[in-house]
Design a protein around this motif. Structure first.
Motif, mmCIF file in Angstrom:
data_model
loop_
_atom_site.group_PDB
_atom_site.id
_atom_site.type_symbol
_atom_site.label_atom_id
_atom_site.label_comp_id
_atom_site.label_asym_id
_atom_site.label_seq_id
_atom_site.Cartn_x
_atom_site.Cartn_y
_atom_site.Cartn_z
ATOM 1 N N UNK A 40 -7.466 14.254 -35.473
ATOM 2 C CA UNK A 40 -6.535 13.448 -36.267
ATOM 3 C C UNK A 40 -5.766 12.584 -35.271
ATOM 4 N N UNK A 41 -5.936 11.284 -35.381
ATOM 5 C CA UNK A 41 -5.303 10.379 -34.428
ATOM 6 C C UNK A 41 -4.442 9.353 -35.143
ATOM 7 N N UNK A 42 -3.470 8.867 -34.409
ATOM 8 C CA UNK A 42 -2.567 7.828 -34.910
ATOM 9 C C UNK A 42 -1.809 7.266 -33.735
ATOM 10 N N UNK A 43 -1.005 6.313 -33.988
ATOM 11 C CA UNK A 43 -0.231 5.686 -32.925
ATOM 12 C C UNK A 43 1.159 6.290 -32.894
ATOM 13 N N UNK A 44 1.453 7.040 -31.853
ATOM 14 C CA UNK A 44 2.777 7.621 -31.685
ATOM 15 C C UNK A 44 3.561 6.783 -30.676
ATOM 16 N N UNK A 45 4.860 6.695 -30.825
ATOM 17 C CA UNK A 45 5.656 5.912 -29.882
ATOM 18 C C UNK A 45 5.433 6.390 -28.445
ATOM 19 N N UNK A 46 5.221 5.437 -27.553
ATOM 20 C CA UNK A 46 5.045 5.768 -26.146
ATOM 21 C C UNK A 46 3.617 6.124 -25.762
ATOM 22 N N UNK A 47 2.714 6.240 -26.721
ATOM 23 C CA UNK A 47 1.317 6.572 -26.425
ATOM 24 C C UNK A 47 0.521 5.306 -26.170
ATOM 25 N N UNK A 48 -0.433 5.411 -25.265
ATOM 26 C CA UNK A 48 -1.334 4.295 -25.041
ATOM 27 C C UNK A 48 -2.265 4.169 -26.242
ATOM 28 N N UNK A 49 -2.605 2.950 -26.604
ATOM 29 C CA UNK A 49 -3.476 2.700 -27.742
ATOM 30 C C UNK A 49 -4.880 3.237 -27.460
ATOM 31 N N UNK A 50 -5.398 4.042 -28.373
ATOM 32 C CA UNK A 50 -6.762 4.535 -28.277
ATOM 33 C C UNK A 50 -7.609 3.761 -29.278
ATOM 34 N N UNK A 51 -8.654 3.139 -28.805
ATOM 35 C CA UNK A 51 -9.531 2.401 -29.705
ATOM 36 C C UNK A 51 -10.454 3.373 -30.426
ATOM 37 N N UNK A 52 -11.007 2.925 -31.539
ATOM 38 C CA UNK A 52 -11.969 3.741 -32.279
ATOM 39 C C UNK A 52 -13.162 4.098 -31.398
ATOM 40 N N UNK A 75 -21.365 17.890 -35.137
ATOM 41 C CA UNK A 75 -20.969 16.582 -35.664
ATOM 42 C C UNK A 75 -19.519 16.317 -35.309
ATOM 43 N N UNK A 76 -19.111 15.074 -35.471
ATOM 44 C CA UNK A 76 -17.718 14.712 -35.181
ATOM 45 C C UNK A 76 -17.135 13.943 -36.361
ATOM 46 N N UNK A 77 -15.822 14.017 -36.445
ATOM 47 C CA UNK A 77 -15.108 13.284 -37.492
ATOM 48 C C UNK A 77 -13.714 12.969 -36.968
ATOM 49 N N UNK A 78 -13.296 11.714 -37.123
ATOM 50 C CA UNK A 78 -11.944 11.335 -36.745
ATOM 51 C C UNK A 78 -11.206 10.874 -37.993
ATOM 52 N N UNK A 79 -10.003 11.368 -38.148
ATOM 53 C CA UNK A 79 -9.153 11.005 -39.280
ATOM 54 C C UNK A 79 -7.987 10.188 -38.730
ATOM 55 N N UNK A 80 -7.793 8.995 -39.270
ATOM 56 C CA UNK A 80 -6.654 8.167 -38.874
ATOM 57 C C UNK A 80 -5.446 8.562 -39.713
ATOM 58 N N UNK A 81 -4.317 8.682 -39.049
ATOM 59 C CA UNK A 81 -3.097 9.098 -39.722
ATOM 60 C C UNK A 81 -1.951 8.174 -39.333
ATOM 61 N N UNK A 82 -1.080 7.924 -40.279
ATOM 62 C CA UNK A 82 0.109 7.119 -40.003
ATOM 63 C C UNK A 82 1.108 7.942 -39.200
ATOM 64 N N UNK A 83 1.258 9.225 -39.545
ATOM 65 C CA UNK A 83 2.191 10.117 -38.858
ATOM 66 C C UNK A 83 1.470 11.446 -38.593
ATOM 67 N N UNK A 84 0.863 11.554 -37.437
ATOM 68 C CA UNK A 84 0.041 12.718 -37.108
ATOM 69 C C UNK A 84 0.833 14.015 -37.240
ATOM 70 N N UNK A 85 2.021 14.075 -36.669
ATOM 71 C CA UNK A 85 2.811 15.313 -36.690
ATOM 72 C C UNK A 85 3.082 15.800 -38.106
ATOM 73 N N UNK A 86 3.328 14.885 -39.021
ATOM 74 C CA UNK A 86 3.649 15.264 -40.394
ATOM 75 C C UNK A 86 2.410 15.520 -41.249
#
Length: 137
Positions: A40-52, A75-86
């Protein structure tokens, strides 16, 4: 006993994830179970941007390693999240149902003072998931 194991993965690979991945690999080998890595990935403040592409590459490398060690399909699966922690706990429980996993192997840290007030992500997943959860410390 188990046919499909889901492993939640933090791509930063803290020690808890590494231990859980090792345990899940052994269970998959023993049970001849399919494995799905879920991030589960998303953009958190201070984190470097991870591309798909970077996320897919990291998951694929880990999947290859687990596949070689377990001799099973991974297999692999990535879930995009607006707020990963929540959202991570709900996203992981939902993913387990969607992929048909019958076991989740998740890593956790040793209890901290805040864990007596707030449940850890692994604890919350174990409480709310409809499938078996093996928590590795």
């Amino acid at each position: 006993m188990y046919n499909h194991i889901m492993i939640p993965v933090d791509l930063h690979m803290p020690p808890e994830v590494q231990k859980a991945t090792a345990v899940a690999t052994e269970i998959a080998k023993w049970q001849s179970a399919k494995v799905t890595l879920v991030s589960v990935t998303g953009m958190q403040p201070g984190e470097a941007l991870q591309t798909d592409e970077a996320i897919a590459e990291s998951l694929s490398a880990l999947a290859d390693e687990i596949g070689k060690l377990s001799g099973t399909e991974v297999e692999t699966r990535n879930i995009h999240s607006v707020d990963v922690a929540a959202e991570v706990d709900g996203d992981l429980a939902k993913a387990a149902e969607e992929i048909g996993a019958d076991l989740i192997v998740v890593g956790t840290h040793a209890p901290r003072i805040t864990d007596y007030i707030f449940t850890s992500h692994a604890g919350k997943l174990a409480q709310h998931s409809k499938v078996s959860v093996f928590v590795v410390r």
